[in-house]
Design an enzyme around this catalytic site. Structure first.
Site, PDB file in Angstrom:
ATOM      1  N   ARG A 131      52.108  43.611  43.586  1.00  7.67           N
ATOM      2  CA  ARG A 131      52.810  43.026  42.448  1.00  7.67           C
ATOM      3  C   ARG A 131      53.504  44.138  41.646  1.00  7.67           C
ATOM      4  O   ARG A 131      53.183  45.319  41.786  1.00  7.67           O
ATOM      5  CB  ARG A 131      51.827  42.272  41.547  1.00  7.67           C
ATOM      6  CG  ARG A 131      51.309  40.978  42.142  1.00  7.67           C
ATOM      7  CD  ARG A 131      50.231  40.327  41.284  1.00  7.67           C
ATOM      8  NE  ARG A 131      48.990  41.087  41.277  1.00  7.67           N
ATOM      9  CZ  ARG A 131      47.898  40.719  40.621  1.00  7.67           C
ATOM     10  NH1 ARG A 131      47.913  39.613  39.881  1.00  7.67           N
ATOM     11  NH2 ARG A 131      46.798  41.443  40.683  1.00  7.67           N
ATOM     12  N   LYS A 162      48.013  45.576  37.056  1.00  4.95           N
ATOM     13  CA  LYS A 162      46.569  45.825  37.047  1.00  4.95           C
ATOM     14  C   LYS A 162      46.212  46.923  36.054  1.00  4.95           C
ATOM     15  O   LYS A 162      47.058  47.700  35.607  1.00  4.95           O
ATOM     16  CB  LYS A 162      46.083  46.220  38.443  1.00  4.95           C
ATOM     17  CG  LYS A 162      46.067  45.073  39.430  1.00  4.95           C
ATOM     18  CD  LYS A 162      45.275  43.870  38.943  1.00  4.95           C
ATOM     19  CE  LYS A 162      43.784  44.104  38.911  1.00  4.95           C
ATOM     20  NZ  LYS A 162      43.044  42.906  38.403  1.00  4.95           N
ATOM     21  N   TYR A 204      47.154  43.895  32.398  1.00  2.12           N
ATOM     22  CA  TYR A 204      45.771  43.410  32.459  1.00  2.12           C
ATOM     23  C   TYR A 204      44.828  44.603  32.301  1.00  2.12           C
ATOM     24  O   TYR A 204      45.063  45.673  32.868  1.00  2.12           O
ATOM     25  CB  TYR A 204      45.478  42.731  33.808  1.00  2.12           C
ATOM     26  CG  TYR A 204      46.071  41.366  33.959  1.00  2.12           C
ATOM     27  CD1 TYR A 204      45.670  40.318  33.140  1.00  2.12           C
ATOM     28  CD2 TYR A 204      47.026  41.110  34.944  1.00  2.12           C
ATOM     29  CE1 TYR A 204      46.210  39.052  33.290  1.00  2.12           C
ATOM     30  CE2 TYR A 204      47.570  39.839  35.100  1.00  2.12           C
ATOM     31  CZ  TYR A 204      47.162  38.818  34.266  1.00  2.12           C
ATOM     32  OH  TYR A 204      47.704  37.561  34.403  1.00  2.12           O
ATOM     33  N   HIS A 223      40.875  43.975  31.429  1.00  4.88           N
ATOM     34  CA  HIS A 223      39.510  43.559  31.820  1.00  4.88           C
ATOM     35  C   HIS A 223      38.489  44.657  31.484  1.00  4.88           C
ATOM     36  O   HIS A 223      37.812  45.198  32.357  1.00  4.88           O
ATOM     37  CB  HIS A 223      39.453  43.222  33.317  1.00  4.88           C
ATOM     38  CG  HIS A 223      40.372  42.115  33.722  1.00  4.88           C
ATOM     39  ND1 HIS A 223      40.162  40.805  33.332  1.00  4.88           N
ATOM     40  CD2 HIS A 223      41.507  42.118  34.465  1.00  4.88           C
ATOM     41  CE1 HIS A 223      41.129  40.045  33.840  1.00  4.88           C
ATOM     42  NE2 HIS A 223      41.952  40.813  34.517  1.00  4.88           N
ATOM     43  N   GLU A 269      45.119  39.474  29.304  1.00  2.00           N
ATOM     44  CA  GLU A 269      44.110  38.413  29.450  1.00  2.00           C
ATOM     45  C   GLU A 269      43.497  37.958  28.141  1.00  2.00           C
ATOM     46  O   GLU A 269      42.767  36.956  28.124  1.00  2.00           O
ATOM     47  CB  GLU A 269      43.004  38.841  30.430  1.00  2.00           C
ATOM     48  CG  GLU A 269      42.021  39.864  29.903  1.00  2.00           C
ATOM     49  CD  GLU A 269      42.479  41.306  30.087  1.00  2.00           C
ATOM     50  OE1 GLU A 269      41.687  42.220  29.804  1.00  2.00           O
ATOM     51  OE2 GLU A 269      43.639  41.526  30.509  1.00  2.00           O
ATOM     52  N   ASP A 296      36.769  39.946  38.055  1.00  2.00           N
ATOM     53  CA  ASP A 296      37.491  40.837  37.135  1.00  2.00           C
ATOM     54  C   ASP A 296      36.696  41.077  35.855  1.00  2.00           C
ATOM     55  O   ASP A 296      36.832  42.116  35.218  1.00  2.00           O
ATOM     56  CB  ASP A 296      38.852  40.248  36.754  1.00  2.00           C
ATOM     57  CG  ASP A 296      39.952  40.688  37.697  1.00  2.00           C
ATOM     58  OD1 ASP A 296      39.745  41.659  38.440  1.00  2.00           O
ATOM     59  OD2 ASP A 296      41.021  40.056  37.692  1.00  2.00           O
TER      60      ASP A 296
END
Length: 371
Positions: free
Chosen positions: A15, A75, A94, A96, A118, A270
Site C-alpha cells: 500500500r 503502516k 496508522y 496501533h 485508527e 494490530d
C-alpha cells in the site's frame, strides 16, 4: 507545506500513503509533495502518474524524512523510520501504539507530532479512517479461513458451504462491529452456518432484521463464547476497544479444547489480538499451530489486496491531510475535535489516554499541547 510519501518497508506491504489523486488535492492547493520513487509501482501507481499531478520524485526515504514537514504513510513506522523523525515533524499514519511499547518509546523520543488514523473519530461516531481497512480485513478473514481449512494448508479439510447431503462448516464471529459485519456478509454468502456474538443487543437486533434465520445472534459472555468456539470450525476475532489493547476473549485452555484442524483468524492482532495464543505473523509466514489449531494472525491483512486497500484508505484520509497541510497541525486540531482525537504522541508527550494507561505513561490531554 512540504509533504512526504515514503515507500512502505514492512514485510509484504505494498500500500502507499497517497494515491496520485490525493497528491493532486495537495498540489492544487499550493503544497509541495515528495514521493519516493516506486512507492506505488507494485499496485499500478506509476512514478509518471505522480509526476503528472505535480509530485517531486525522490530517491530515498532518508531525503523525504529530512525535507518533509509532514510524513504520510500507511503502516506504523519501523525502527529505522522512527529514527529519522525529528521534533516538530508531523507523522500521519496508522500507529496501533497500545500493544507496542518499543514504537511508542521511539515516537516519544523523536519529539514528532504523531497522529494515528485508527483513533480519529467521525461526526456520526465510529472510526472512519479505520473502517475501510476493517471492511477489507473482515471480508478477507473468511477467504483466509476458507483457504487454511483446506488439508494442504493444515486444516481439517472442510469446504465452508458443504455440498448437498454434507453439513457446512460452522463459522463463529466474535464482535459485530465493522470487521464482524463484513466477515458475516462473506460468511453468509458461502452457505456456512454462521454464529455472531456481540455485547450490544441493539446491534444483534439490527443484524437479525437484515439476515433473519441465515445467522444465529448470541449475546457475548464467557459461557456463550466457550460454547460457540468449541463447536466452531472457523473463528473470526473482530473485537476493538478504540486505541487500547484488545481484550483476550478466548483463553489458551479454550484453544486447546477446540477441534483439531480448526482455524482462528485474529483480525484484532494490530491491537494485540483477542485470542490468548495470538502473536503477529506476516504474509510471508501467515500461520502457526497451537494445540492442533491453525492461527492466522497477519498484522497487515489488507496489504494482501493492496490496490483496493490503498484507494479505500485514501478516500478516508485525504481530507484530514489537506487540513493539516493547509492550516498547520495546531490550527487543524483546534478546529476539529475528531482529528484531535487522533493525536497519540506530541513533542515527547503521550496524548491518548488508552495508550498512556496501557503502557504506563503520564497522560497529557491533547488540548493542553495546542498553544
Amino acid at each position: 507545506m512540504i509533504v512526504g510519501v515514503p515507500k512502505e518497508i514492512k514485510n509484504h506491504e505494498y500500500r502507499v500513503g497517497m494515491t496520485p489523486s490525493s497528491v493532486r488535492e495537495l498540489t492544487s492547493r499550493g503544497h509541495q509533495v515528495l514521493v519516493q520513487k516506486n512507492a506505488g509501482t507494485e499496485i499500478g501507481l506509476t512514478d509518471e502518474q505522480y509526476q503528472a499531478v505535480g509530485a517531486e520524485l525522490v530517491e530515498t526515504a532518508k531525503e523525504i524524512f529530512e525535507r518533509a514537514e509532514m510524513i504520510v504513510k500507511v503502516k506504523e513506522p519501523q525502527p529505522v523510520e522512527c529514527a529519522m523523525l525529528r521534533p516538530g515533524q508531523i507523522l500521519y499514519t496508522y500507529l496501533h501504539l497500545a500493544p507496542d511499547p518499543e514504537q511508542t518509546a521511539a515516537l516519544v523520543k523523536s519529539g514528532a507530532i504523531c497522529i494515528a488514523y485508527e483513533t480519529i473519530t467521525g461526526a456520526n461516531g465510529g472510526l472512519p479512517l479505520l473502517a475501510p481497512m476493517s471492511e477489507v480485513a473482515g471480508r478477507m478473514s473468511i477467504q483466509a479461513g476458507a483457504a487454511h481449512l483446506e488439508k494442504s494448508k493444515g486444516g481439517m479439510g472442510l469446504l465452508l458451504g458443504g455440498v448437498p447431503g454434507v453439513a457446512p462448516a460452522h463459522i463463529v464471529i466474535i464482535g459485530a462491529g465493522v470487521v464482524g459485519t463484513n466477515a458475516m456478509q462473506m460468511a453468509v454468502g458461502t452457505g456456512a452456518r454462521v454464529t455472531v456474538l456481540d455485547k450490544s443487543v441493539d446491534r444483534l437486533r439490527q443484524l437479525d432484521l437484515v439476515y433473519g434465520n441465515r445467522i444465529s445472534t448470541v449475546y457475548s459472555n464467557a459461557q456463550a463464547i466457550e460454547e460457540a468456539v468449541l463447536s466452531a470450525d472457523l473463528v473470526i476475532g473482530g473485537v476493538l476497544v478504540p486505541g487500547a489493547a484488545a481484550p483476550k476473549l478466548v483463553s489458551r485452555d479454550l484453544i486447546s479444547r477446540m477441534k483439531k484442524g480448526a482455524v482462528v483468524v485474529d483480525v484484532a492482532i494490530d491491537q494485540g489480538g483477542c485470542f490468548e495464543t495470538s502473536h503477529a505473523t506476516t504474509h510471508a509466514e501467515p500461520t502457526y499451530v497451537v494445540d492442533g489449531v491453525i492461527h492466522y494472525c497477519v498484522a497487515n491483512m489488507p496489504g494482501a489486496v493492496a490496490r483496493t486497500s490503498t484507494f479505500a484508505l485514501n478516500n478516508a484520509t485525504v481530507g484530514h491531510a489537506v487540513a493539516l497541510a493547509s492550516k498547520g497541525w495546531q490550527q487543524a486540531l483546534r478546529d476539529d475535535v475528531h482529528l484531535r482525537n487522533g493525536l497519540n504522541v506530541c513533542e515527547g508527550k503521550v496524548t491518548y489516554e488508552a495508550v498512556a494507561r496501557d503502557l504506563g505513561y503520564e497522560y497529557v490531554a491533547a488540548e493542553s499541547v495546542l498553544n
